[in-house]
Design a protein around this motif. Structure first.
Motif, PDB file in Angstrom:
ATOM      1  N   GLY A   1      -3.308   0.489  16.587  1.00 23.46           N
ATOM      2  CA  GLY A   1      -3.761  -0.818  17.063  1.00 23.46           C
ATOM      3  C   GLY A   1      -3.263  -1.975  16.231  1.00 23.46           C
ATOM      4  N   GLN A   2      -2.119  -1.767  15.535  1.00 23.74           N
ATOM      5  CA  GLN A   2      -1.530  -2.808  14.699  1.00 23.74           C
ATOM      6  C   GLN A   2      -2.438  -3.229  13.548  1.00 23.74           C
ATOM      7  OE1 GLN A   2       1.783  -3.769  15.148  1.00 23.74           O
ATOM      8  NE2 GLN A   2       1.593  -2.000  16.506  1.00 23.74           N
ATOM      9  N   LYS A   3      -3.328  -2.347  13.137  1.00 27.70           N
ATOM     10  CA  LYS A   3      -4.151  -2.604  11.963  1.00 27.70           C
ATOM     11  C   LYS A   3      -3.248  -2.694  10.740  1.00 27.70           C
ATOM     12  CE  LYS A   3      -7.677  -2.495   9.048  1.00 27.70           C
ATOM     13  NZ  LYS A   3      -8.619  -3.621   8.905  1.00 27.70           N
ATOM     14  N   THR A   4      -3.404  -3.747   9.941  1.00 32.45           N
ATOM     15  CA  THR A   4      -2.583  -3.932   8.751  1.00 32.45           C
ATOM     16  C   THR A   4      -3.443  -3.827   7.499  1.00 32.45           C
ATOM     17  OG1 THR A   4      -1.045  -5.401   9.926  1.00 32.45           O
ATOM     18  CG2 THR A   4      -1.029  -5.498   7.518  1.00 32.45           C
ATOM     19  N   TYR A   5      -2.968  -3.037   6.549  1.00 32.17           N
ATOM     20  CA  TYR A   5      -3.679  -2.860   5.284  1.00 32.17           C
ATOM     21  C   TYR A   5      -2.973  -3.650   4.184  1.00 32.17           C
ATOM     22  CZ  TYR A   5      -5.806   1.130   7.681  1.00 32.17           C
ATOM     23  OH  TYR A   5      -6.475   1.929   8.578  1.00 32.17           O
ATOM     24  N   LEU A   6      -3.758  -4.385   3.411  1.00 33.70           N
ATOM     25  CA  LEU A   6      -3.234  -5.137   2.280  1.00 33.70           C
ATOM     26  C   LEU A   6      -3.616  -4.411   0.990  1.00 33.70           C
ATOM     27  CD1 LEU A   6      -4.199  -8.784   3.342  1.00 33.70           C
ATOM     28  CD2 LEU A   6      -2.048  -7.566   3.771  1.00 33.70           C
ATOM     29  N   TRP A   7      -2.733  -4.464   0.014  1.00 36.85           N
ATOM     30  CA  TRP A   7      -3.022  -3.814  -1.253  1.00 36.85           C
ATOM     31  C   TRP A   7      -3.739  -4.783  -2.190  1.00 36.85           C
ATOM     32  CZ3 TRP A   7      -3.592   0.791  -3.068  1.00 36.85           C
ATOM     33  CH2 TRP A   7      -3.693   0.980  -4.459  1.00 36.85           C
ATOM     34  N   PHE A   8      -4.804  -4.282  -2.835  1.00 36.80           N
ATOM     35  CA  PHE A   8      -5.529  -5.068  -3.826  1.00 36.80           C
ATOM     36  C   PHE A   8      -5.207  -4.513  -5.204  1.00 36.80           C
ATOM     37  CE2 PHE A   8      -7.552  -6.408  -0.091  1.00 36.80           C
ATOM     38  CZ  PHE A   8      -8.408  -7.461  -0.341  1.00 36.80           C
ATOM     39  N   ASP A   9      -4.640  -5.369  -6.084  1.00 39.65           N
ATOM     40  CA  ASP A   9      -4.298  -4.882  -7.419  1.00 39.65           C
ATOM     41  C   ASP A   9      -5.532  -4.843  -8.315  1.00 39.65           C
ATOM     42  OD1 ASP A   9      -4.824  -7.495  -8.297  1.00 39.65           O
ATOM     43  OD2 ASP A   9      -2.707  -8.055  -8.314  1.00 39.65           O
ATOM     44  N   GLU A  10      -5.336  -4.489  -9.582  1.00 40.67           N
ATOM     45  CA  GLU A  10      -6.449  -4.331 -10.508  1.00 40.67           C
ATOM     46  C   GLU A  10      -7.202  -5.634 -10.752  1.00 40.67           C
ATOM     47  OE1 GLU A  10      -4.845  -2.631 -14.025  1.00 40.67           O
ATOM     48  OE2 GLU A  10      -4.497  -0.654 -13.109  1.00 40.67           O
ATOM     49  N   LYS A  11      -6.540  -6.751 -10.513  1.00 41.79           N
ATOM     50  CA  LYS A  11      -7.177  -8.056 -10.702  1.00 41.79           C
ATOM     51  C   LYS A  11      -7.820  -8.566  -9.404  1.00 41.79           C
ATOM     52  CE  LYS A  11      -4.048  -9.436 -14.427  1.00 41.79           C
ATOM     53  NZ  LYS A  11      -3.069 -10.463 -14.898  1.00 41.79           N
TER      54      LYS A  11
ATOM     55  N   LYS B   1      -4.848  -9.667  -3.442  1.00 40.98           N
ATOM     56  CA  LYS B   1      -4.344  -8.911  -2.302  1.00 40.98           C
ATOM     57  C   LYS B   1      -2.898  -9.283  -2.003  1.00 40.98           C
ATOM     58  CE  LYS B   1      -6.433 -12.036   1.123  1.00 40.98           C
ATOM     59  NZ  LYS B   1      -7.360 -12.103   2.283  1.00 40.98           N
ATOM     60  N   THR B   2      -2.125  -8.244  -1.685  1.00 42.32           N
ATOM     61  CA  THR B   2      -0.704  -8.431  -1.445  1.00 42.32           C
ATOM     62  C   THR B   2      -0.271  -7.643  -0.219  1.00 42.32           C
ATOM     63  OG1 THR B   2      -0.365  -8.538  -3.850  1.00 42.32           O
ATOM     64  CG2 THR B   2       1.592  -8.275  -2.464  1.00 42.32           C
ATOM     65  N   LYS B   3       0.566  -8.249   0.602  1.00 44.97           N
ATOM     66  CA  LYS B   3       1.121  -7.562   1.759  1.00 44.97           C
ATOM     67  C   LYS B   3       2.401  -6.865   1.323  1.00 44.97           C
ATOM     68  CE  LYS B   3       2.394  -8.348   6.609  1.00 44.97           C
ATOM     69  NZ  LYS B   3       2.560  -9.369   7.677  1.00 44.97           N
TER      70      LYS B   3
END
Length: 276
Positions: free
Chosen positions: A118-128, A131-133
Motif C-alpha cells: 500500500g505504498q507504506k513508507t518507513y523512515l529510519w530514526f537514528d540514535e538521536k 528521522k531520515t528517508k
C-alpha cells in the motif's frame, strides 16, 4: 542461557547450482499480475499493489500443520525474558536468511524508498531520534546491524550464568520485532516475485506466521503497523489462531506475573523506542 532456537530447519540453498527461472510460467502462476518493469530504477514497490502474495498458488507455508499458538505460548515456569530472547533470535535468523537470498534485487535504484504494501513508507530514526528517508537496502542494513549488535551484547541478551536481563528488555524486543516486521513487509511488497522464483515463499510465510503469532501472544507491535498485512494474515488462516491467542492473553500473562518476577520488568516505559 537461551533455549534451543525455535525453528531450526532453515531452507537449504545450493549455491553451486545455477538457478534457471521460467518467467512465462511464473507470470501464468500469478495470473499475469506480475510483469516486472524492465527499466532499471523503476520503484519495484509498485508491484505491491497487485499483492502477489495473496495468490492462492503461493499461500502455502512450511510446516503447515504447526499450530503457531503452541509454538509461541509461554510454558509454565519458564522465564518470560528467556522465552522472548529465544523467539527474537529465531526470527532474526530467518528474516535475515530470506532477505539475504534476494538482496541483489534490492538496490538503491530499484528500491529508493523503504516501502511496505500500500505504498507504506518507513523512515529510519537514528540514535538521536532524527528521522531520515533512506533507500530500502540502507534501511535494512541499519536494521540488521542494530539487531546483530544488540543480540551480541551480553548486557542485553545475557548468555552467562547469573547474568540478568535488563529491566528494559521487553521494550528492546518490541523494537527488534517491529523492525523485523518492516523488513518482512518490504519483502512482500517489493520482492515477493523473487522470493517465489527461489522457492522460498513457504519459508517467508512461515516466518510471517511466527512473527504474527508472537506479536499477538505478547502484544509486541502497534496494531496500526500490522494492519498493512492483515489481508495476508487472513489468507494464511492466521486470524483464528491469533484471535484465540489474544482472548487468552490477559489470563495467561496474569498467571505468568504471579510466578515470575521478571515479568514485572516488562512494564518499563518504552517511550525511548525508535518509531518509524
Amino acid at each position: 542461557m537461551w533455549l534451543t532456537r525455535v525453528i531450526s530447519n532453515k531452507p537449504k540453498i545450493d549455491n553451486n547450482k545455477a538457478l534457471v527461472f521460467d518467467e512465462k510460467a511464473l507470470t501464468t502462476c500469478f495470473c499475469r499480475k506480475a510483469r516486472r518493469k524492465e527499466k532499471e530504477g523503476t520503484d519495484s514497490s509498485s508491484s505491491g499493489d497487485s499483492k502477489l502474495y495473496l495468490e492462492a498458488t503461493v499461500l502455502e507455508r512450511k510446516l503447515p500443520e504447526m499450530d503457531m499458538r503452541i509454538l509461541v505460548d509461554l510454558p509454565a515456569g519458564l522465564d518470560y525474558n528467556e522465552w522472548l530472547a529465544s523467539h527474537t533470535m529465531a526470527l532474526f535468523d530467518h528474516v535475515n536468511l530470506v532477505y539475504g537470498t534476494v538482496s541483489e534485487f534490492c538496490t538503491a535504484s530499484i528500491c529508493p524508498d523503504m516501502t511496505g504494501p500500500g505504498q507504506k513508507t518507513y523512515l529510519w530514526f537514528d540514535e538521536k531520534g532524527k528521522k531520515t528517508k533512506v533507500a530500502a537496502p540502507q534501511y535494512i542494513d541499519y536494521v540488521m546491524t542494530f539487531i546483530q549488535k544488540t543480540i551480541s551484547d551480553e548486557n542485553i541478551f545475557p548468555t552467562k550464568y547469573a547474568n540478568e536481563f535488563p529491566s528494559s528488555f521487553e521494550s528492546i524486543v518490541r523494537k527488534i520485532v517491529r523492525l523485523l516486521f518492516h523488513v518482512v513487509a518490504h519483502l512482500y511488497a517489493a520482492h515477493f516475485k523473487e522470493v517465489v522464483m527461489l522457492g522460498l515463499h513457504s519459508h517467508l510465510n512461515l516466518t510471517f506466521a511466527h512473527l504474527t503469532a508472537l506479536h499477538h501472544r505478547f502484544s509486541l507491535i502497534d496494531p496500526k503497523e500490522t494492519e498493512i498485512l492483515k489481508d495476508l494474515e487472513v489468507a494464511l488462516h492466521l486470524s483464528g489462531e491469533c484471535a484465540e491467542a489474544a482472548a487468552n492473553n490477559n489470563d495467561k500473562l496474569e498467571d505468568t506475573e504471579k510466578s515470575d518476577e521478571c515479568r514485572t520488568q516488562s512494564t518499563e516505559d518504552t517511550s525511548g523506542d525508535n518509531k518509524s
